[in-house]
Structures are given as structure tokens and as C-alpha cells.
Design a protein around this motif. Structure first.
Motif, PDB file in Angstrom:
ATOM      1  N   ALA A  56      39.333  53.745  38.979  1.00  0.00           N
ATOM      2  CA  ALA A  56      39.809  52.427  39.429  1.00  0.00           C
ATOM      3  C   ALA A  56      39.555  51.365  38.355  1.00  0.00           C
ATOM      4  N   MET A  57      38.441  51.472  37.643  1.00  0.00           N
ATOM      5  CA  MET A  57      38.145  50.482  36.596  1.00  0.00           C
ATOM      6  C   MET A  57      39.092  50.649  35.418  1.00  0.00           C
ATOM      7  N   GLN A  58      39.366  51.889  35.042  1.00  0.00           N
ATOM      8  CA  GLN A  58      40.277  52.123  33.913  1.00  0.00           C
ATOM      9  C   GLN A  58      41.691  51.691  34.265  1.00  0.00           C
ATOM     10  N   LYS A  59      42.122  52.040  35.450  1.00  0.00           N
ATOM     11  CA  LYS A  59      43.474  51.700  35.893  1.00  0.00           C
ATOM     12  C   LYS A  59      43.696  50.187  35.816  1.00  0.00           C
ATOM     13  N   ASN A  60      42.661  49.427  36.144  1.00  0.00           N
ATOM     14  CA  ASN A  60      42.793  47.963  36.153  1.00  0.00           C
ATOM     15  C   ASN A  60      42.375  47.328  34.825  1.00  0.00           C
ATOM     16  N   ARG A  61      42.203  48.168  33.803  1.00  0.00           N
ATOM     17  CA  ARG A  61      41.946  47.696  32.431  1.00  0.00           C
ATOM     18  C   ARG A  61      40.822  46.657  32.386  1.00  0.00           C
ATOM     19  N   ILE A  62      39.676  47.062  32.959  1.00  0.00           N
ATOM     20  CA  ILE A  62      38.537  46.143  32.971  1.00  0.00           C
ATOM     21  C   ILE A  62      37.995  45.990  31.551  1.00  0.00           C
ATOM     22  N   SER A  63      37.736  44.744  31.175  1.00  0.00           N
ATOM     23  CA  SER A  63      37.247  44.453  29.823  1.00  0.00           C
ATOM     24  C   SER A  63      36.092  43.451  29.918  1.00  0.00           C
ATOM     25  N   ALA A  64      35.498  43.146  28.783  1.00  0.00           N
ATOM     26  CA  ALA A  64      34.344  42.238  28.751  1.00  0.00           C
ATOM     27  C   ALA A  64      34.689  40.871  29.334  1.00  0.00           C
ATOM     28  N   GLU A  65      35.942  40.449  29.194  1.00  0.00           N
ATOM     29  CA  GLU A  65      36.345  39.121  29.712  1.00  0.00           C
ATOM     30  C   GLU A  65      36.171  39.040  31.235  1.00  0.00           C
ATOM     31  N   HIS A  66      36.246  40.193  31.886  1.00  0.00           N
ATOM     32  CA  HIS A  66      36.117  40.189  33.351  1.00  0.00           C
ATOM     33  C   HIS A  66      34.739  39.730  33.822  1.00  0.00           C
ATOM     34  N   PHE A  67      33.776  39.739  32.906  1.00  0.00           N
ATOM     35  CA  PHE A  67      32.413  39.369  33.309  1.00  0.00           C
ATOM     36  C   PHE A  67      32.149  37.879  33.111  1.00  0.00           C
ATOM     37  N   ASN A  68      33.137  37.156  32.599  1.00  0.00           N
ATOM     38  CA  ASN A  68      32.945  35.720  32.354  1.00  0.00           C
ATOM     39  C   ASN A  68      32.785  34.969  33.671  1.00  0.00           C
ATOM     40  N   PRO A  69      31.920  33.960  33.686  1.00  0.00           N
ATOM     41  CA  PRO A  69      31.754  33.171  34.907  1.00  0.00           C
ATOM     42  C   PRO A  69      32.937  32.228  35.130  1.00  0.00           C
ATOM     43  N   SER A  70      33.160  31.864  36.389  1.00  0.00           N
ATOM     44  CA  SER A  70      34.102  30.784  36.675  1.00  0.00           C
ATOM     45  C   SER A  70      33.379  29.766  37.540  1.00  0.00           C
ATOM     46  N   SER A  71      33.909  28.550  37.560  1.00  0.00           N
ATOM     47  CA  SER A  71      33.244  27.494  38.324  1.00  0.00           C
ATOM     48  C   SER A  71      34.288  26.670  39.073  1.00  0.00           C
ATOM     49  N   GLY A  72      33.842  25.690  39.826  1.00  0.00           N
ATOM     50  CA  GLY A  72      34.767  24.806  40.537  1.00  0.00           C
ATOM     51  C   GLY A  72      35.593  25.580  41.553  1.00  0.00           C
ATOM     52  N   TYR A  73      36.892  25.364  41.549  1.00  0.00           N
ATOM     53  CA  TYR A  73      37.765  26.059  42.498  1.00  0.00           C
ATOM     54  C   TYR A  73      37.836  27.562  42.228  1.00  0.00           C
ATOM     55  N   GLY A  74      37.696  27.909  40.965  1.00  0.00           N
ATOM     56  CA  GLY A  74      37.810  29.325  40.626  1.00  0.00           C
ATOM     57  C   GLY A  74      39.243  29.827  40.610  1.00  0.00           C
ATOM     58  N   TYR A  75      40.193  28.935  40.316  1.00  0.00           N
ATOM     59  CA  TYR A  75      41.594  29.396  40.219  1.00  0.00           C
ATOM     60  C   TYR A  75      41.730  30.403  39.080  1.00  0.00           C
ATOM     61  N   ASN A  76      42.592  31.366  39.274  1.00  0.00           N
ATOM     62  CA  ASN A  76      42.895  32.370  38.228  1.00  0.00           C
ATOM     63  C   ASN A  76      41.647  33.041  37.663  1.00  0.00           C
ATOM     64  N   ASP A  77      40.717  33.365  38.533  1.00  0.00           N
ATOM     65  CA  ASP A  77      39.507  34.072  38.099  1.00  0.00           C
ATOM     66  C   ASP A  77      39.860  35.561  37.981  1.00  0.00           C
ATOM     67  N   GLN A  78      40.147  35.962  36.737  1.00  0.00           N
ATOM     68  CA  GLN A  78      40.624  37.332  36.490  1.00  0.00           C
ATOM     69  C   GLN A  78      39.566  38.364  36.877  1.00  0.00           C
ATOM     70  N   GLY A  79      38.305  38.063  36.590  1.00  0.00           N
ATOM     71  CA  GLY A  79      37.222  38.994  36.910  1.00  0.00           C
ATOM     72  C   GLY A  79      37.163  39.258  38.404  1.00  0.00           C
ATOM     73  N   ARG A  80      37.232  38.184  39.172  1.00  0.00           N
ATOM     74  CA  ARG A  80      37.185  38.302  40.642  1.00  0.00           C
ATOM     75  C   ARG A  80      38.413  39.041  41.178  1.00  0.00           C
TER      76      ARG A  80
END
Ligand SMILES: *Cc1c(COP(=O)(O)O)cnc(C)c1O
Length: 435
Positions: A56-80
Motif C-alpha cells: 500500500a505504501m509503494q502503490k501510493n508512492r510515499i516519499s519523505a515529503e509525506h512526513f512534512n508537518p502542516s498547520s492551520g486549516y491543513g488544506y492539501n496536506d499530501q501526507g495526510r
């Protein structure tokens, strides 16, 4: 030898330095020896489930960017958003909601129920009395903001004496008002057996044959990754659980999940955040790496906890205590109950679990009056995440039949030490005779 300076290289030596006497250690070894085949089967299931998650992780091409934090509304939070796809692909569902804003398992279940029920609907539990905290969510025990206060009624069908589903009674209980059918996989802190995924699948098929539009929701707490299939593989419209249990892998510091059909998950998301906003908002702050990494570790962490449960069941069964499930029974969750029949058993067991913990090992748990309980309760937990029950933990009410419930262990090696320490405490008090 003295604690603090460790030069031992043998396992028995280092256990002795850690406070486990040779008699207890050797009894443990003999028990473990008999469990080789069971442990191999647990490892095979873990190997299978590990592949499910990696796929499932490979299929969704998980990368280091997915671990970046988001704040505020969290729009377009790719990691989430992609983590939710990873959950959906692992549970084989259309969608998932996996959020740190879900405070615990009860909250996840409440969001799933409130999101998918409307005034005038009826909720039907077909696995008997639900987990304690749900009584107030549903309104079985009157509570502010319960489903009952919103005009949602409730009915329950008991499991049969042998713990299986009562199909004729289920058919009877389904009315035109029924909207959601709830099934609890784990026994929780009841003495009924835990339901296998296969048994749950059969019940779902039966319910759908009665009325195809009914929503089947499974409380999946403590069950994730114990088997190769999940209830969502056999027709559940929603599976719901806590991230400080199995799927968090011990690393998630908070959170819950709902995996299911697009519509059910969307309804739940509108309840969790707000109508109109749904899944679009909800910053992930700084938890994404722990959510991903915890989910990656979850199959093997669950396997460690399962081995601990098997070990404890077999150890204490040989000493003449009633254990639930029995030492040779199949397992469908990670909880093990041991009935001591006398209060000191529960107390010494918990003291041993605490003494073996990596955190707070120096504190001594004592029975205490707790809100919501009708007797004193003793709890042992030396956890990295507060209240986490995928970590080695035990608790028991000080009342007949004087049973302790224990679960977790982030590694089998640690679970083994904790269980042997529990036995050591009983042994030192002269409460058990070793064979
Ligand atoms: C743990 C658990 C829950 C939820 O409990 P929380 O403490 O709110 O996370 C619900 N159902 C079952 C069967 C559980 O084991």
C-alpha cells in the motif's frame, strides 16, 4: 550480582541480574519450547500483513515529503491524504479517515455512528453489549449528547451461549428503522470469546441478505493484523479503531481511524470536522512520520503482543489458573485474561508488569477507587505513550473472580520479560508452585 554493571552474556544470567530467578526463567523456557509452532504461525501472519502495508505504501508512492508537518486549516496536506489511501488500500476499502483529531477509539466509533445515523434511525448491535464507553455514546446509560438524545434508538441481540451469532434473533431484530448494524470484534473486557473475521463475515453476509442497504460497522479495536483478513475484506462497510492500539504500532502518539465505503467515510468526515468541510481540513501538525512508521511496524508489533498473550496463557494455565482464551485456542485479538481467584494474584501480576517496564519501572501500582468502577482497580503501565495498550499493560478490578487483563508488548522480548516478572512476583510471595 549487582544491578547496574552488566557483564553477563547468557540469557539466564542477564535475566537473573534483572530479578528473574533461575526456576522461573527455566519454567518460562520450557513453556516457550512448546510454543514453537504457534509462534511460527504468528510470524507467518506478520510476514503476510507486512507485505500488505508495504504494498500500500509503494502503490501510493510515499516519499519523505509525506512526513512534512502542516498547520492551520491543513488544506492539501499530501501526507495526510495519502496516509488515508494507504489505510484504505491495506483494509481494501474505498476510503479512510485517519486523523490525530480523533482523540481515541471511542471518539472514532462515535464519529462513525453520529456521521451515519439520522434521527429516527435505529442502531442494532448483534454482538451483545458493546464496550463500556459506548454505552454513553449510544445512551444505554443516559448521557448528554448521546445518540438517544438525537432520537436514534438502539437495540441489541445477544450472542448465543457458545459465543456465536444468533441468526434468527438478528433477522427478528432488523426493522424498517434499522440503519447501522454494529459488531464488536474483540471481547474487550467481557468473558465471551473474541469473534474471528470469518465469523464476522458470515454475520455480515446474513445481515446483507436480510436487507442489502444496511450499514455494517465493525469495532476493530485490538483486532488489526491479528489475522490476514480484516472485516472489511468480508463486507464490512466500516472498520473503526484506535491508533494507540495495534495500527499505531506503538509510535502514533494519538489518533483513530475509520476505513470503509466512500459514503460512510464522507459522512464520518462531515461529522468529525464540519458539514461541507469534511476531509479537506484538519492539519496533521507533526505526527505524519509516526503514523506512517507506526503503521509500517504494526504487523510485527501485533505479532509480538500475540506471542506474549500465548506465552502468558500457557504459562499460567500450567499453574492451574483459568485463562481466557485457553492456551491452545486460536487468537483473534491481543487481550489475555487470567483468573486468579484471589486478590493478591491480580496485585502481584500488575506489580511484575510495572517492574518490567522501560518507563516508570520504579513505581509500584496499588489498587485504587476509579470513577466508573464499582470496586478498586489496579493498573500497570510503563508506556511511552500515555494509556497506550499496544504497549505492555495490565489491569484488573479487585473483585471476584479476581481476573487480570493484560495486553501488548512492543516486542516479544519485552513481553516475555514482563510476563516472567509477573510470575516472579507471585513466586516470591509463595502464591504459585512451579512444576
Ligand atoms: C479500546 C476499545 C475501544 C475504545 O477505547 P478508547 O479507550 O476510547 O480508545 C472500543 N472498543 C473496544 C473493543 C476496545 O477494546
Amino acid at each position: 550480582m549487582e544491578k547496574g554493571r552488566v557483564f553477563a552474556t547468557g540469557l539466564e544470567d542477564i535475566y537473573r541480574i534483572m530479578g528473574i530467578s533461575p526456576e522461573v526463567y527455566r519454567f518460562g523456557c520450557r513453556t516457550e519450547e512448546k510454543l514453537k509452532e504457534r509462534f511460527a504461525a504468528v510470524d507467518e501472519t506478520a510476514a503476510y500483513n507486512q507485505m500488505k502495508v508495504v504494498h500500500a505504501m509503494q502503490k501510493n508512492r510515499i516519499s519523505a515529503e509525506h512526513f512534512n508537518p502542516s498547520s492551520g486549516y491543513g488544506y492539501n496536506d499530501q501526507g495526510r491524504d495519502d496516509l488515508e489511501r494507504v489505510y484504505a488500500d491495506t483494509f481494501h476499502t474505498e476510503d479512510a479517515l485517519v486523523r490525530p483529531q480523533i482523540a481515541c477509539g471511542t471518539h472514532a466509533l462515535a464519529v462513525a455512528l453520529f456521521g451515519n445515523l439520522r434521527p429516527g434511525d435505529e442502531l442494532l448491535s448483534i454482538s451483545g453489549k458493546p464496550y463500556d464507553t459506548l454505552e454513553e455514546v449510544i445512551g444505554i446509560r443516559p448521557s448528554k449528547g448521546s445518540l438517544a438524545e438525537y432520537g436514534i434508538t438502539y437495540r441489541q441481540v445477544e450472542l448465543k451461549e457458545d459465543g456465536s451469532f444468533d441468526f434468527p434473533a438478528i433477522r427478528e431484530a432488523i426493522t424498517p428503522k434499522t440503519r447501522v448494524v454494529a459488531i464488536q470484534r474483540s471481547k474487550g473486557y467481557l468473558t465471551r470469546p473474541t469473534l474471528s473475521v470469518e465469523a464476522i463475515g458470515e454475520a455480515i453476509a446474513f445481515v446483507k441478505a436480510c436487507r442489502a442497504d444496511l450499514i455494517c460497522m465493525v469495532d476493530n479495536c485490538y483486532g488489526e493484523f491479528v489475522q490476514r483478513l480484516e472485516p472489511s475484506d468480508l463486507g464490512a462497510d466500516m472498520v473503526v479503531g484506535s491508533l494507540i492500539k495495534n495500527p499505531g504500532g506503538g509510535l502514533a502518539p494519538i489518533g483513530g481511524y475509520i476505513a470503509g465505503t466512500r459514503e460512510c467515510v464522507e459522512n464520518a468526515a462531515y461529522r468529525l470536522t464540519s458539514p461541507g468541510l469534511g476531509k479537506e481540513v484538519g492539519a496533521s501538525l507533526n505526527v505524519m512520520q509516526s503514523f506512517y512508521q507506526g503503521f509500517f511496524l504494526a504487523p510485527t508489533v501485533t505479532a509480538g503482543a500475540l506471542k506474549g498473550a500465548l506465552f502468558a496463557a500457557n504459562l499460567y494455565e500450567q499453574l492451574g489458573f483459568k485463562v481466557i482464551p485457553g492456551g491452545s485456542e486460536e487468537r483473534y485479538d491481543i487481550i489475555q485474561a487470567i483468573e486468579f481467584g484471589f486478590p493478591e494474584g491480580v496485585i502481584e501480576f500488575c506489580k511484575g508488569i510495572q517492574a518490567a517496564a522501560p518507563v516508570d519501572s520504579y513505581v509500584t501500582p496499588e489498587p485504587w477507587a476509579m470513577p466508573g468502577y464499582d470496586s478498586d482497580v489496579i493498573m500497570a503501565a510503563g508506556a511511552f505513550v500515555q494509556g497506550s495498550s499496544i504497549e505492555l499493560s495490565a489491569d484488573g478490578p479487585i473483585k471476584p473472580p479476581y481476573a487480570v487483563y493484560f495486553q501488548g508488548g512492543l516486542t516479544w522480548e519485552h513481553a516475555r520479560f514482563g510476563i516472567l516478572m509477573s510470575l516472579q512476583k507471585l513466586y516470591e510471595k509463595g502464591l504459585v508452585k512451579l512444576p
